[in-house]
Scaffold this active site. Structure first.
Site, mmCIF file in Angstrom:
data_model
loop_
_atom_site.group_PDB
_atom_site.id
_atom_site.type_symbol
_atom_site.label_atom_id
_atom_site.label_comp_id
_atom_site.label_asym_id
_atom_site.label_seq_id
_atom_site.Cartn_x
_atom_site.Cartn_y
_atom_site.Cartn_z
ATOM 1 N N LYS A 20 -13.611 -7.705 -8.012
ATOM 2 C CA LYS A 20 -14.450 -7.377 -9.158
ATOM 3 C C LYS A 20 -14.390 -5.878 -9.428
ATOM 4 C CE LYS A 20 -17.522 -5.076 -8.200
ATOM 5 N NZ LYS A 20 -17.905 -3.816 -7.474
ATOM 6 N N SER A 58 0.845 -1.186 0.000
ATOM 7 C CA SER A 58 0.000 0.000 0.000
ATOM 8 C C SER A 58 0.882 1.238 0.000
ATOM 9 C CB SER A 58 -0.874 -0.017 1.257
ATOM 10 O OG SER A 58 -1.457 1.237 1.440
HETATM 11 P P1 NAP Z 1 -10.790 2.158 -2.126
HETATM 12 O O1 NAP Z 1 -11.379 2.263 -0.766
HETATM 13 O O2 NAP Z 1 -10.616 3.383 -2.915
HETATM 14 O O3 NAP Z 1 -9.420 1.370 -1.980
HETATM 15 C C1 NAP Z 1 -8.634 1.049 -3.077
HETATM 16 C C2 NAP Z 1 -7.213 0.998 -2.625
HETATM 17 O O4 NAP Z 1 -6.393 0.670 -3.763
HETATM 18 C C3 NAP Z 1 -6.728 2.333 -2.101
HETATM 19 O O5 NAP Z 1 -6.841 2.379 -0.696
HETATM 20 C C4 NAP Z 1 -5.310 2.372 -2.579
HETATM 21 O O6 NAP Z 1 -4.540 1.893 -1.510
HETATM 22 C C5 NAP Z 1 -5.130 1.360 -3.668
HETATM 23 N N1 NAP Z 1 -4.739 1.958 -4.954
HETATM 24 C C6 NAP Z 1 -3.704 1.559 -5.731
HETATM 25 N N2 NAP Z 1 -3.646 2.261 -6.852
HETATM 26 C C7 NAP Z 1 -4.633 3.139 -6.801
HETATM 27 C C8 NAP Z 1 -5.080 4.160 -7.677
HETATM 28 N N3 NAP Z 1 -4.467 4.389 -8.851
HETATM 29 N N4 NAP Z 1 -6.134 4.891 -7.315
HETATM 30 C C9 NAP Z 1 -6.769 4.683 -6.128
HETATM 31 N N5 NAP Z 1 -6.395 3.718 -5.261
HETATM 32 C C10 NAP Z 1 -5.340 2.957 -5.590
HETATM 33 O O7 NAP Z 1 -11.680 1.178 -3.042
HETATM 34 P P2 NAP Z 1 -12.484 -0.104 -2.578
HETATM 35 O O8 NAP Z 1 -13.882 0.290 -2.279
HETATM 36 O O9 NAP Z 1 -11.734 -0.834 -1.567
HETATM 37 O O10 NAP Z 1 -12.562 -0.891 -3.966
HETATM 38 C C11 NAP Z 1 -11.461 -1.601 -4.484
HETATM 39 C C12 NAP Z 1 -12.013 -2.671 -5.405
HETATM 40 O O11 NAP Z 1 -12.867 -3.515 -4.632
HETATM 41 C C13 NAP Z 1 -12.861 -2.123 -6.548
HETATM 42 O O12 NAP Z 1 -12.663 -2.861 -7.724
HETATM 43 C C14 NAP Z 1 -14.294 -2.322 -6.056
HETATM 44 O O13 NAP Z 1 -15.218 -2.512 -7.114
HETATM 45 C C15 NAP Z 1 -14.139 -3.599 -5.253
HETATM 46 N N6 NAP Z 1 -15.178 -3.763 -4.228
HETATM 47 C C16 NAP Z 1 -15.486 -2.754 -3.372
HETATM 48 C C17 NAP Z 1 -16.509 -2.930 -2.449
HETATM 49 C C18 NAP Z 1 -16.896 -1.867 -1.446
HETATM 50 O O14 NAP Z 1 -17.864 -2.046 -0.711
HETATM 51 N N7 NAP Z 1 -16.161 -0.763 -1.325
HETATM 52 C C19 NAP Z 1 -17.229 -4.122 -2.419
HETATM 53 C C20 NAP Z 1 -16.846 -5.141 -3.267
HETATM 54 C C21 NAP Z 1 -15.835 -4.945 -4.172
HETATM 55 P P3 NAP Z 1 -3.215 2.640 -1.094
HETATM 56 O O15 NAP Z 1 -3.494 4.104 -1.183
HETATM 57 O O16 NAP Z 1 -3.085 2.136 0.280
HETATM 58 O O17 NAP Z 1 -2.161 2.194 -2.056
#
Ligand code: NAP
Length: 310
Positions: free
Chosen positions: A92, A38
């Site tokens: 996904k 991360s």
């Molecule tokens: P998020 O909260 O924005 O987290 C994504 C993480 O990916 C960030 O914390 C970041 O971690 C890392 N990252 C690496 N490259 C990045 C970039 N270019 N831009 C932004 N972040 C980047 O998103 P999330 O909700 O966890 O979703 C991630 C995936 O899981 C997506 O494909 C989403 O569809 C899937 N998903 C999400 C949920 C939900 O409820 N949120 C449910 C099911 C599936 P660092 O900053 O620590 O590197």
């Protein structure tokens, strides 16, 4: 016989990693969370690396990688991990384009490792019950209603509004993953209206129409502007009765009578499945939900709506 425990590394410590992956791994008797990659975050008691490259280089013992990053960076990370000989689990949607995922499948085959494109909603409690119920029914009409408040579920996530982030298809693809799991035949998109905020690259709403080879009309309505009650439901009219798979697949009713309801064990099931795939070096990648989304962007009529600001 002792069960083999696989060391897994997570890339991307964001909302889904914290809400689901980390708790599910800690409950699993087949995985141990051994490392995270991360740019900004660490997990207490677990070795943290600033990038997936540095994790892969430092930790040959971490044989499994779970990618919890946004879809725009999934391909590059998955390729890195597969080239390093690791088994890979994809959140996904499995990537930003269909062709990049097909490339990953070829690479996993060449490397002799597992690749698992997850669709967590397919593991909701009543999805298999709905699939079985539907299997011998005469289907007349299907309506998928996936409407939620983007401000509540995706606060501050800019990547979902950037190209490749899918916009409202980020949750909508979950509905399509359930639909393609329970529906007994293939279907194809025949019409799509996509509503793009004037200041964003991805849609805030989508209205889709599919047909199947037997002529059944299937609609899907996705909307991110839903305040108040949230909807993650599939309504199925059949000659034998009306079924509703609701709450994202957690509950199932027929003619207004609830016949199934269960706890959310989606990610526990995903990690159990991943362990089975890893043990056999198998690949599980079903692109049908993503194909429909891709078709919507190909066929869809673009409507411009009010700008979206958090
Ligand atoms: P998020 O909260 O924005 O987290 C994504 C993480 O990916 C960030 O914390 C970041 O971690 C890392 N990252 C690496 N490259 C990045 C970039 N270019 N831009 C932004 N972040 C980047 O998103 P999330 O909700 O966890 O979703 C991630 C995936 O899981 C997506 O494909 C989403 O569809 C899937 N998903 C999400 C949920 C939900 O409820 N949120 C449910 C099911 C599936 P660092 O900053 O620590 O590197």
């Amino acid at each position: 016989m002792t069960t083999q425990i696989f060391k897994v590394g997570i890339a991307g410590v964001g909302k889904i990693a914290r809400d689901q992956h980390i708790p599910s791994i800690s409950e699993s008797d087949r995985f141990e969370l051994a490392a995270t990659a991360s740019r900004n975050a660490t997990v207490g008691g677990v070795d943290g690396y600033e990038s997936l490259e540095s994790m892969l280089a430092a930790r040959p013992d971490v044989t499994c990688i779970s990618l919890c990053t946004p879809p725009q960076v999934r391909y590059a990370d998955a390729r890195r991990a597969l080239l390093a000989g690791r088994h890979v689990m994809l959140e996904k949607p499995p990537g930003a384009t269909l062709s990049e995922i097909n490339e990953l499948v070829s690479l996993a085959l060449t490397q002799g490792v597992s690749l698992f494109a997850t669709w967590h909603s397919r593991h909701a409690a009543c999805v298999q019950m709905a699939k079985e119920w539907l299997s011998d029914k005469t289907i007349e009409k299907v309506d998928v209603i996936w409407k939620e408040d983007v401000r509540r579920w995706h606060p501050g996530q800019e990547w979902i509004w950037e190209a490749g982030g899918l916009g409202v298809f980020d949750p909508g693809i979950n509905g399509l993953s359930v639909l393609t799991e329970i529906y007994p035949r293939a279907m194809h998109l025949s019409k799509a209206d996509l509503s793009f905020p004037s200041n964003r690259d991805t849609p805030i709403a989508a209205d889709l129409t599919f047909i199947d080879p037997q002529g059944v009309e299937i609609t899907a309505a996705f909307d991110w502007r839903q305040e108040g009650e949230q909807s993650w439901d599939i309504h199925i009219q059949t000659a034998e009765g009306k079924a509703v798979l609701s709450e994202g697949g957690a509950a199932f009713s027929v003619d207004g009578v609830e016949i199934g309801r269960g706890d959310n064990l989606e990610y526990r099931h995903l990690y159990a499945r991943f362990a089975d795939l890893v043990a056999q070096n198998e690949i599980e990648v079903d692109l049908s939900p993503m194909t429909h989304v891709s078709d919507a962007f190909t066929l869809g009529k673009r409507l411009v709506v009010d700008p979206f600001n958090w």
